[in-house]
Design a protein around this motif. Structure first.
Motif, mmCIF file in Angstrom:
data_model
loop_
_atom_site.group_PDB
_atom_site.id
_atom_site.type_symbol
_atom_site.label_atom_id
_atom_site.label_comp_id
_atom_site.label_asym_id
_atom_site.label_seq_id
_atom_site.Cartn_x
_atom_site.Cartn_y
_atom_site.Cartn_z
ATOM 1 N N SER A 1 0.840 -1.194 0.000
ATOM 2 C CA SER A 1 0.000 0.000 0.000
ATOM 3 C C SER A 1 0.878 1.248 0.000
ATOM 4 O O SER A 1 1.971 1.242 0.555
ATOM 5 N N LEU A 2 0.380 2.319 -0.617
ATOM 6 C CA LEU A 2 1.122 3.582 -0.668
ATOM 7 C C LEU A 2 0.710 4.548 0.443
ATOM 8 O O LEU A 2 1.344 5.585 0.624
ATOM 9 N N LYS A 3 -0.324 4.200 1.211
ATOM 10 C CA LYS A 3 -0.918 5.148 2.150
ATOM 11 C C LYS A 3 0.067 5.654 3.200
ATOM 12 O O LYS A 3 0.075 6.832 3.529
ATOM 13 N N LYS A 4 0.881 4.775 3.770
ATOM 14 C CA LYS A 4 1.754 5.163 4.874
ATOM 15 C C LYS A 4 3.208 5.346 4.452
ATOM 16 O O LYS A 4 4.072 5.561 5.291
ATOM 17 N N ARG A 5 3.472 5.294 3.163
ATOM 18 C CA ARG A 5 4.850 5.430 2.682
ATOM 19 C C ARG A 5 5.136 6.903 2.389
ATOM 20 O O ARG A 5 5.103 7.368 1.259
ATOM 21 N N GLU A 6 5.409 7.628 3.467
ATOM 22 C CA GLU A 6 5.527 9.082 3.381
ATOM 23 C C GLU A 6 6.651 9.520 2.447
ATOM 24 O O GLU A 6 6.479 10.449 1.649
ATOM 25 N N ARG A 7 7.805 8.902 2.559
ATOM 26 C CA ARG A 7 8.945 9.316 1.737
ATOM 27 C C ARG A 7 8.737 8.942 0.275
ATOM 28 O O ARG A 7 9.161 9.669 -0.624
ATOM 29 N N PHE A 8 8.096 7.824 0.027
ATOM 30 C CA PHE A 8 7.783 7.427 -1.347
ATOM 31 C C PHE A 8 6.869 8.462 -1.990
ATOM 32 O O PHE A 8 7.114 8.933 -3.113
ATOM 33 N N PHE B 1 9.866 -1.139 -4.732
ATOM 34 C CA PHE B 1 9.051 -0.028 -5.224
ATOM 35 C C PHE B 1 7.594 -0.209 -4.820
ATOM 36 O O PHE B 1 6.963 0.708 -4.279
ATOM 37 N N ALA B 2 7.034 -1.392 -5.065
ATOM 38 C CA ALA B 2 5.641 -1.667 -4.705
ATOM 39 C C ALA B 2 5.363 -3.150 -4.826
ATOM 40 O O ALA B 2 5.888 -3.817 -5.722
ATOM 41 N N ARG B 3 4.520 -3.670 -3.925
ATOM 42 C CA ARG B 3 4.063 -5.059 -4.004
ATOM 43 C C ARG B 3 2.577 -5.104 -4.358
ATOM 44 O O ARG B 3 1.887 -6.059 -4.040
ATOM 45 N N ASN B 4 2.112 -4.055 -4.976
ATOM 46 C CA ASN B 4 0.729 -3.964 -5.423
ATOM 47 C C ASN B 4 0.780 -3.585 -6.900
ATOM 48 O O ASN B 4 1.227 -2.495 -7.259
#
Length: 257
Positions: free
Chosen positions: A53-60, A83-86
């Motif tokens: 999920s990208l929701k909590k990846r602040e630096r990303f 990079f992402a598992r989605n």
């Protein structure tokens, strides 16, 4: 001169020597130094954050915003799983970056979005990364289920207990307060009256926190104090990290745990 950034992520699933944050950072620092034509902008990293999920990846997310503002031309990532598992998130993010003239080079996977035929290979690799995350989640859930069947509760213990490995021990100082709370309730006092009495008598909750109705409800309504444990929630969506309540009639209850 090409404006370059790099992204690292340490998974919440496991950490080993190859994927540790420090090794990823050192890898890119050495890699970037080899090319004098690159203008290194920043190293972005998220630690202990899932890639599903990208929701909590602040630096990303900060990196993506900076890239869309024109601060970055090329992003280096060790592999797609960092990079992402989605799969959906991965494709949408890459397309957003491409629309803003920003490319990504997945070094270990040999995928560079500056090349013509990058998208098919990227989609396949992203699918593999998502599937691996699903398998890891299933293994974790299986382990939790086996522990639960042996009478080991999942998650945090209520006030009065502590873990000693996989066994549970009573914290006697806290247990005295728990017994008092139940005695006061059985004697006819309501939640508010119990909270007032405990606070006035300087018998406080953890870390000196005052008692309130919510905290008392969690104790008086917790079946663990009669030796029962049950699974009240289950994973609803792995990719969104959401859970759903299990109806009472479908819960598995372990007595005398």
């Amino acid at each position: 001169m090409l404006k370059l950034a790099a992204y690292c992520r340490v998974s919440v699933d496991f950490e080993n020597a190859l994927n540790s944050l420090e090794n990823q950072k050192r890898y890119f620092e050495d890699f970037i130094k080899e090319n004098e034509e690159w203008n290194f902008v920043a190293l972005y990293y998220d630690e202990g954050i899932s890639g599903t999920s990208l929701k909590k990846r602040e630096r990303f997310n900060e990196m993506v915003r900076d890239a869309c503002k024109g601060y970055i031309d090329l992003i280096l990532v060790k592999d797609i799983s960092r990079f992402a598992r989605n799969t959906v998130d991965a494709l949408e993010t890459v397309h957003l970056l491409k629309a803003n003239n920003v490319d990504i080079w997945f070094v270990n996977d040999g995928i560079d979005t500056r090349e013509i035929e990058w998208e098919l290979r990227f989609t396949i690799y992203a699918g593999f990364a998502q599937e691996e995350s699903r398998r890891i989640s299933e293994r974790v859930q299986f382990g939790c289920s086996r522990k639960f069947e042996k009478g080991v509760p999942l998650g945090n213990l209520p006030f009065g207990y502590k873990y000693n490995g996989d066994t549970i021990e009573i914290v006697e100082d806290e247990a005295k307060t728990v017994r008092l709370i139940f005695d006061l309730y059985v004697s006819g006092l309501g939640y508010r009256a119990i909270a007032v009495k405990l606070n006035n008598d300087k018998i406080l909750f953890k870390n000196g926190v005052l008692w309130n109705i919510t905290t008392l409800n969690r104790i008086l309504d917790n079946e663990m104090y009669i030796g029962e444990i049950s699974r009240k929630t289950e994973v609803k969506n792995l990719l969104e990290h959401t859970r759903k309540s299990i109806p009472y009639e479908k819960r598995i209850i372990i007595e005398n745990a």
